[in-house]
Design a protein around this motif. Structure first.
Motif, PDB file in Angstrom:
ATOM      1  N   GLN A  63       0.833  -1.205   0.000  1.00  0.00           N
ATOM      2  CA  GLN A  63       0.000   0.000   0.000  1.00  0.00           C
ATOM      3  C   GLN A  63       0.868   1.256   0.000  1.00  0.00           C
ATOM      4  O   GLN A  63       0.580   2.229  -0.715  1.00  0.00           O
ATOM      5  CB  GLN A  63      -0.906   0.001   1.225  1.00  0.00           C
ATOM      6  N   ASP A  64       1.947   1.239   0.776  1.00  0.00           N
ATOM      7  CA  ASP A  64       2.851   2.396   0.827  1.00  0.00           C
ATOM      8  C   ASP A  64       3.481   2.666  -0.541  1.00  0.00           C
ATOM      9  O   ASP A  64       3.660   3.827  -0.925  1.00  0.00           O
ATOM     10  CB  ASP A  64       3.958   2.170   1.864  1.00  0.00           C
ATOM     11  N   ASN A 117       0.931   4.390  -2.581  1.00  0.00           N
ATOM     12  CA  ASN A 117       0.771   5.770  -2.103  1.00  0.00           C
ATOM     13  C   ASN A 117       1.892   6.668  -2.613  1.00  0.00           C
ATOM     14  O   ASN A 117       1.663   7.829  -2.977  1.00  0.00           O
ATOM     15  CB  ASN A 117       0.723   5.798  -0.577  1.00  0.00           C
ATOM     16  N   GLN A 118       3.117   6.141  -2.622  1.00  0.00           N
ATOM     17  CA  GLN A 118       4.250   6.921  -3.120  1.00  0.00           C
ATOM     18  C   GLN A 118       4.105   7.205  -4.611  1.00  0.00           C
ATOM     19  O   GLN A 118       4.416   8.302  -5.086  1.00  0.00           O
ATOM     20  CB  GLN A 118       5.556   6.175  -2.859  1.00  0.00           C
ATOM     21  N   ALA A 149       1.424   9.848  -5.104  1.00  0.00           N
ATOM     22  CA  ALA A 149       1.863  11.136  -4.548  1.00  0.00           C
ATOM     23  C   ALA A 149       2.830  11.841  -5.495  1.00  0.00           C
ATOM     24  O   ALA A 149       2.874  13.078  -5.553  1.00  0.00           O
ATOM     25  CB  ALA A 149       2.522  10.923  -3.194  1.00  0.00           C
ATOM     26  N   SER A 205      -5.980   9.772  -0.915  1.00  0.00           N
ATOM     27  CA  SER A 205      -6.294   8.596  -0.109  1.00  0.00           C
ATOM     28  C   SER A 205      -7.664   8.828   0.511  1.00  0.00           C
ATOM     29  O   SER A 205      -8.175   9.967   0.515  1.00  0.00           O
ATOM     30  CB  SER A 205      -5.240   8.398   0.985  1.00  0.00           C
ATOM     31  N   GLN A 263      -7.302  11.425   3.234  1.00  0.00           N
ATOM     32  CA  GLN A 263      -7.159  12.792   2.716  1.00  0.00           C
ATOM     33  C   GLN A 263      -8.499  13.328   2.229  1.00  0.00           C
ATOM     34  O   GLN A 263      -8.852  14.484   2.496  1.00  0.00           O
ATOM     35  CB  GLN A 263      -6.151  12.812   1.566  1.00  0.00           C
TER      36      GLN A 263
END
Length: 378
Positions: A203-204, A207-208, A211, A223, A226
């Motif tokens: 998941q990270d 997300n990166q 982003a 997200s 957010q």
């Protein structure tokens, strides 16, 4: 080698000399009046009394000026809404010719007062900006994302022509936010607490990626957290979940080989002569394979209509292997490779969490490529 270097240097010198000695005559004959003027100016800067360059400059400048003025006059009579852009271009070309001539003392003797159209150029920029601004307003008034995106580029072009034109900056912002698609990415679902840490890492990574996403300025990813904190109403929802996965399927294969080697020294006679014979061994080779695989589902849904815009599946597999061996009999029947396998200690396999993470790596690559492709021109 030295001779070749001298020849290459001579050829290069000749080429440079030919290029530098051009007077623009060929360009003039071809009707490329601007180029003929620029080449003649360059020649006269280096050789102020070059007769051919002087003739080219006098003729070429008059023809270039008349050609641009004719194009300007024709464009002004046109009904094309963006005609001021071509008018602006021709005024710029006329002014560039004047700037070049003014930088050449020998040229000023032939063309004492090259014409510049400073005010006219500024006016054409203003009218060009006005045309793009009006086009942007019409597009923005259509109240849909596609038109808003086109409006943004119209306002952007207007700002390039005249940075202070009316409220072009505010209109650019208005068009941009009307064109933006807000995409909320839901957390990746995996129905097992055992693999939570590995799934969090996956998941990270996602997300990166979102982003740092910059391929399409009109796409903004959020997200769920957010979106909630910023009270964002999404245009689309991107959901991800592992439809199926298997971690740690273990297979062990055993292969048995009967080995023999002839002409091996197996002893000595009483008079110390070597005795040769055949040695034998049974080699058992073991291969452990641990396979892990999964299938990630991607769904992009329109928030308002609930229509599914994209539905894709991405498979991933990771295979861990280890090999070792044992034998019975005479080790002299074994090759060096066989002996190395027999001396190899069986390895402990990676933990399930690592196996899970490994099979998600090819899935991640497919996923980000698909997202990039889908939103590239959205």
């Amino acid at each position: 080698m030295k001779t070749n270097a001298i020849i290459k240097y001579f050829i290069l010198t000749v080429i440079v000399a030919v290029i530098s000695c051009t007077t623009g005559k060929k360009a003039l004959q071809k009707g490329d009046y601007d180029a003929s003027v620029l080449k003649a100016v360059s020649r006269l800067q280096n050789s102020p009394k070059n007769a051919e360059a002087m003739e080219v400059l006098s003729t070429g400048y008059n023809l270039a000026l008349q050609d641009h003025l004719r194009k300007i006059a024709d464009a002004k009579l046109s009904t094309y809404p963006f005609k001021w852009e071509s008018i602006m271009y021709d005024y710029q070309k006329i002014n560039e010719l004047a700037e070049n001539i003014n930088s050449c003392p020998a040229c000023l003797l032939l063309v004492p007062k090259p014409v510049s159209y400073i005010t006219e150029l500024n006016d054409s920029k203003y009218y060009a900006a006005a045309a793009r601004f009006a086009s942007g307003l019409n597009l923005l008034n259509q109240k849909n994302r596609t038109s808003a995106k086109k409006a943004y580029y119209e306002f952007e072009q207007a700002q390039k022509y005249d940075p202070n034109f009316k409220d072009v900056k505010n209109k650019m912002d208005e068009a941009y936010w009307a064109a933006v698609a807000r995409v909320v990415i839901q957390p990746v679902l995996v129905n097992s607490s055992r693999y939570k840490l590995s799934n969090d890492y996956f998941q990270d990574q996602i997300n990166q990626f979102v982003a740092n996403y910059q391929r399409n300025k009109f796409i903004i990813f959020y997200s769920e957290e957010q979106a909630t904190n910023q009270r964002i109403t999404p245009d689309q929802v991107l959901s991800l979940n592992f439809d199926d996965f298997v971690v740690g399927q273990t297979y062990i294969k055993e292969k048995v080989e009967n080995l023999r080697r002839d002409s091996v020294a197996i002893g000595e006679t009483r008079d110390r002569k070597t005795i040769y014979g055949t040695v034998k061994a049974t080699l058992s080779v073991f291969e452990k394979t641990i396979s892990s695989s999964g299938l990630l589902g991607l769904t992009i849904t329109d928030w308002k209509t609930k229509q599914v815009l994209r539905n894709q599946k991405f498979p991933g597999t990771y295979v861990w292997q280890d090999r070792w061996a044992s034998y019975k009999g005479d080790d002299r029947a074994l090759s060096n490779q066989d002996l190395a396998l027999c001396n190899h200690r069986q390895l402990l396999p990676p933990p399930p969490s690592t196996l899970f993470l490994e099979f998600t790596k090819p899935i991640y690559t497919q996923l980000v490529n698909d997202i990039s492709y889908f939103y590239a021109n959205y």
